[in-house]
Design a protein around this motif. Structure first.
Motif, PDB file in Angstrom:
ATOM      1  N   ASP A   1       9.786   8.580  -0.576  1.00  0.00           N
ATOM      2  CA  ASP A   1       9.644   8.854  -2.031  1.00  0.00           C
ATOM      3  C   ASP A   1      10.077  10.270  -2.337  1.00  0.00           C
TER       4      ASP A   1
ATOM      5  N   GLY B   1      -9.613   7.595  -5.605  1.00  0.00           N
ATOM      6  CA  GLY B   1      -9.155   6.983  -4.334  1.00  0.00           C
ATOM      7  C   GLY B   1     -10.317   6.616  -3.394  1.00  0.00           C
ATOM      8  N   LEU B   2     -10.053   5.616  -2.523  1.00  0.00           N
ATOM      9  CA  LEU B   2     -11.059   5.201  -1.528  1.00  0.00           C
ATOM     10  C   LEU B   2     -10.815   5.872  -0.158  1.00  0.00           C
TER      11      LEU B   2
ATOM     12  N   ASN C   1       0.825  -1.203   0.000  1.00  0.00           N
ATOM     13  CA  ASN C   1       0.000   0.000   0.000  1.00  0.00           C
ATOM     14  C   ASN C   1       0.862   1.257   0.000  1.00  0.00           C
TER      15      ASN C   1
ATOM     16  N   ALA D   1       3.426   5.746  -2.826  1.00  0.00           N
ATOM     17  CA  ALA D   1       4.656   6.452  -3.211  1.00  0.00           C
ATOM     18  C   ALA D   1       4.748   6.551  -4.740  1.00  0.00           C
TER      19      ALA D   1
ATOM     20  N   GLY E   1       4.814  15.076  -1.906  1.00  0.00           N
ATOM     21  CA  GLY E   1       4.797  15.348  -0.448  1.00  0.00           C
ATOM     22  C   GLY E   1       3.343  15.533   0.013  1.00  0.00           C
ATOM     23  N   ILE E   2       3.167  15.757   1.309  1.00  0.00           N
ATOM     24  CA  ILE E   2       1.794  15.856   1.858  1.00  0.00           C
ATOM     25  C   ILE E   2       1.511  17.306   2.246  1.00  0.00           C
TER      26      ILE E   2
ATOM     27  N   PHE F   1       6.991   7.602   5.071  1.00  0.00           N
ATOM     28  CA  PHE F   1       6.077   6.817   5.920  1.00  0.00           C
ATOM     29  C   PHE F   1       6.907   5.817   6.706  1.00  0.00           C
TER      30      PHE F   1
ATOM     31  N   LEU G   1      -4.714  12.502   7.596  1.00  0.00           N
ATOM     32  CA  LEU G   1      -4.205  11.486   6.691  1.00  0.00           C
ATOM     33  C   LEU G   1      -4.717  10.074   7.002  1.00  0.00           C
TER      34      LEU G   1
ATOM     35  N   PHE H   1     -10.353   9.512   3.866  1.00  0.00           N
ATOM     36  CA  PHE H   1      -9.668  10.750   3.498  1.00  0.00           C
ATOM     37  C   PHE H   1      -8.808  10.456   2.270  1.00  0.00           C
ATOM     38  N   THR H   2      -9.114  11.173   1.202  1.00  0.00           N
ATOM     39  CA  THR H   2      -8.347  10.969  -0.034  1.00  0.00           C
ATOM     40  C   THR H   2      -8.255  12.273  -0.818  1.00  0.00           C
ATOM     41  N   THR H   3      -7.149  12.396  -1.522  1.00  0.00           N
ATOM     42  CA  THR H   3      -7.024  13.575  -2.397  1.00  0.00           C
ATOM     43  C   THR H   3      -7.074  13.137  -3.868  1.00  0.00           C
TER      44      THR H   3
END
Ligand code: ADP
Length: 609
Positions: free
Chosen positions: A539, A563-564, A505, A510, A543-544, A594, A552, A557-559
């Motif tokens: 990676d 995405g799920l 995952n 990444a 970035g976040i 991570f 997160l 929560f997805t951007t």
């Protein structure tokens, strides 16, 4: 109801107590009275006997003197020659000598008419000589021929005296009377100052000898007119006024109680005095000798006994009350303890049942959560598999078309009898099918549902398996992956399939973050810091966003458009179940980092996977 019963019981006990108290008082006071009264009687009877004997012996000294004198010639001669002054002088001196020897008050000789012709006090101013005593009963008795005895106040001296008389006979005729007077104050002198009062009363109950001077010449009973006349005639008490002592009771009964009314004597005294009266007839019933003993000491003793018994009962009563109170308090305490215990037990029962219900609820919720979690994990896996499907199908399609080409060529080589070439192609086909089987087995194992059971595993194989699974995708995305794994095995307690899924995952995320990066590099590091094994996935992607960092790991929560938003939240829960943590941060240069942290467990190493 219970209170009423208790009240009546308490009242009954108090009444019983009072009854016992009164009974004890009555019995003991009665006994004390009887005993003390008897003792007082015995003691005073003895005193009375002594007193009587004393009087008797005192009087006894004198009783025979007149008789002896009446026989003496000198006495007869004096009477015969009453005008012979020498004879009378001789008689006077004789009487004086006798009087002195016997210790009498006065001794004297009366002629036939009762006139004193000779006396022991002949030479004193208050001499009896010439005085006539014919009015005195002692003269009257003697002149009649019988001995006389009489008590009276001396008419000349005014002193109390007891008179003994005897007739002087000559030639069968009474020619005179010889008299001896005894001083009575000698008797009372010896008996004064005692606790009890000693009295001698005449037949009219007039006190003429007394240890109590104040009672002298007082009558114990009121005098009748006749009695008063008699006293006047005999001049026993001369002209003295005879007062009445206010005493009541049976005066002439032996061992009786007499009451002296003090108030009549002295207005200030309120209380009467009670006396035990003992009486003895004396001198041929002419006198009564009495002892009056105050019973005040007995009354004091009774009062003392009363106080003692009351005190004793009060003490007993108080002690019983104290014991009762203590018992009641103890019972109340025990009752309160039982009540609070019951209350506590009830509360505990209530809480236990509530807790049980809660625990059941929780168990149900946990079971539901576990199954949901499993479903979610499965969905997430399938989602990852979906993402991988394109590269996997590419990965499978390539060997498939190669196999087909090798197989077609092998047919041609077979026709041309180039067996070596055929063999070569077949071995290539075998190699390619092995590779395809490997991919399929990896997919199968990834898609497999985990049983969630934790066991001690080495981390390196898990990381390598995840890499292997993602290889086609890395290749498709022209992404480089470098691994920094220690040579020695690092063991943790974990579920290998779930852990592999998390690493896949993270690698997949990444990859996606570096979609538009120039330099696509993923690094996997495995290190141990303070007994914590850390798998870091670094990676060089976007970035976040700082604003997204706190959310997160929240589910959904997805951007990403497709995405799920479940991957990271599920991964974090799984890691938490393994007593580990999953964290995320931005790298200093670019991209995200991570980190899976799990406690190192090198005990009971079981490398079976
Ligand atoms: P999904 O991938 O379905 O969105 P995830 O839970 O895996 O769900 O990821 C949640 C979000 O975290 C992503 O939408 C993305 O915004 C962010 N994210 C995850 N991994 C990275 C990464 N390596 N670099 C940047 N953002 C990331």
């Amino acid at each position: 109801m219970a209170v009423l019963i208790m009240d009546s019981l308490r009242r009954r006990v108090t009444l019983l107590w009072l009854f016992l108290y009164c009974l004890t008082l009555l019995v003991s006071i009665h006994w004390l009275w009887q005993y003390s009264y008897q003792q007082l009687q015995i003691t005073n009877q003895q005193q009375l006997d002594r007193f009587s004997r004393h009087i008797d012996s005192q009087l006894g000294h004198f009783s025979f003197i007149p008789q002896l004198l009446s026989r003496q010639g000198i006495i007869i001669n004096a009477l015969m020659a009453s005008d012979n002054s020498a004879q009378l002088d001789l008689t006077n001196r004789h009487l004086n000598t006798i009087n002195t020897i016997v210790g009498a008050s006065d001794t004297y000789l009366l002629d036939k008419d009762g006139t004193t012709i000779a006396a022991s006090n002949w030479n004193k101013k208050s001499t009896f000589i010439g005085n006539n005593f014919a009015f005195r009963p002692y003269y009257q008795d003697a002149i009649q021929g019988s001995p006389g005895r009489y008590f009276a106040l001396g008419s000349t001296s005014g002193k109390r005296g007891y008179y003994f008389s005897y007739p002087v006979n000559y030639a069968a005729e009474t020619i005179g009377v010889v008299v001896i007077k005894m001083n009575l104050s000698l008797i009372e002198k010896d008996w004064a100052g005692k606790e009890q009062s000693f009295l001698v009363t005449d037949l009219n109950n007039v006190v003429f000898i007394s240890s109590e001077i104040k009672w002298l010449y007082h009558s114990l009973s009121p005098l009748s007119e006749q009695q008063k006349n008699d006293l006047r005639e005999t001049r026993r008490y001369l002209e003295r006024k005879i007062d009445y002592v206010p005493i009541s009771g049976n005066l002439n009964t032996n061992a009786d109680l007499l009451k002296l009314d003090n108030k009549k004597l002295d207005n200030k005294k309120w209380l009467p005095t009670y006396y035990l009266s003992l009486i003895k007839a004396f001198d041929d019933e002419q006198w009564n000798v009495r002892v009056l003993a105050p019973i005040t000491p007995i009354l004091f003793d009774i009062l003392l006994l009363f106080l003692l018994i009351t005190l004793l009962y009060m003490l007993l009563y108080l002690t019983l009350i104290l014991i009762k109170q203590k018992q009641t308090r103890h019972q109340e305490q025990v009752l309160a303890e039982i009540k609070s215990k019951q209350k506590l037990e009830f509360t505990v029962m209530q809480r236990t049942s509530a807790l049980q219900a809660e625990v059941e609820e929780r168990h149900k919720a946990e079971a539901a959560l576990r199954s949901t979690q499993k479903e979610l994990i499965q969905s997430a896996k399938l989602a990852v598999l979906g993402q991988l499907s394109a590269s996997i199908s590419h990965e499978l399609n390539n060997p498939l078309s190669a196999i087909r080409t090798y197989a077609e060529n092998a047919v041609l080589f077979l026709e041309r009898d180039k067996l070596d070439q055929v063999s070569n192609n077949l071995s290539r086909i075998t190699h390619l099918t092995e590779r395809m089987a490997k991919i399929s087995s990896q997919l199968k194992s990834f898609a497999r549902k985990s049983n969630g059971e934790l066991k001690i595993i080495a981390l390196q194989p898990v990381i390598l398996a995840a890499h292997e699974l993602l290889k086609p995708q890395l290749k498709a995305n022209r992404t480089e992956l470098t691994m920094h794994l220690p040579t020695h095995s690092i063991h943790v307690k974990a579920e290998p399939i779930q852990l592999e899924q998390i690493v896949v995952n993270l690698l997949s995320n990444a990859l996606q973050s570096m979609q538009y990066s120039d330099h696509k590099l993923i690094e996997i590091e495995l290190i141990v810091e303070s007994d914590i094994a850390k798998i870091k996935v670094l990676d060089q992607g976007t970035g976040i966003d700082e604003a997204h960092l706190p959310h997160l790991f929240e589910p959904f929560f997805t951007t990403k458009e497709t995405g799920l938003g479940l991957g990271l939240s599920i991964s974090q829960q799984i890691i938490n179940n393994m007593q580990g943590t999953l964290t995320a941060k931005n790298r200093v240069s670019s991209g995200a980092e991570f980190c899976i942290s799990l406690p190192v467990n090198n005990n009971n190493i079981n490398t079976k996977q």
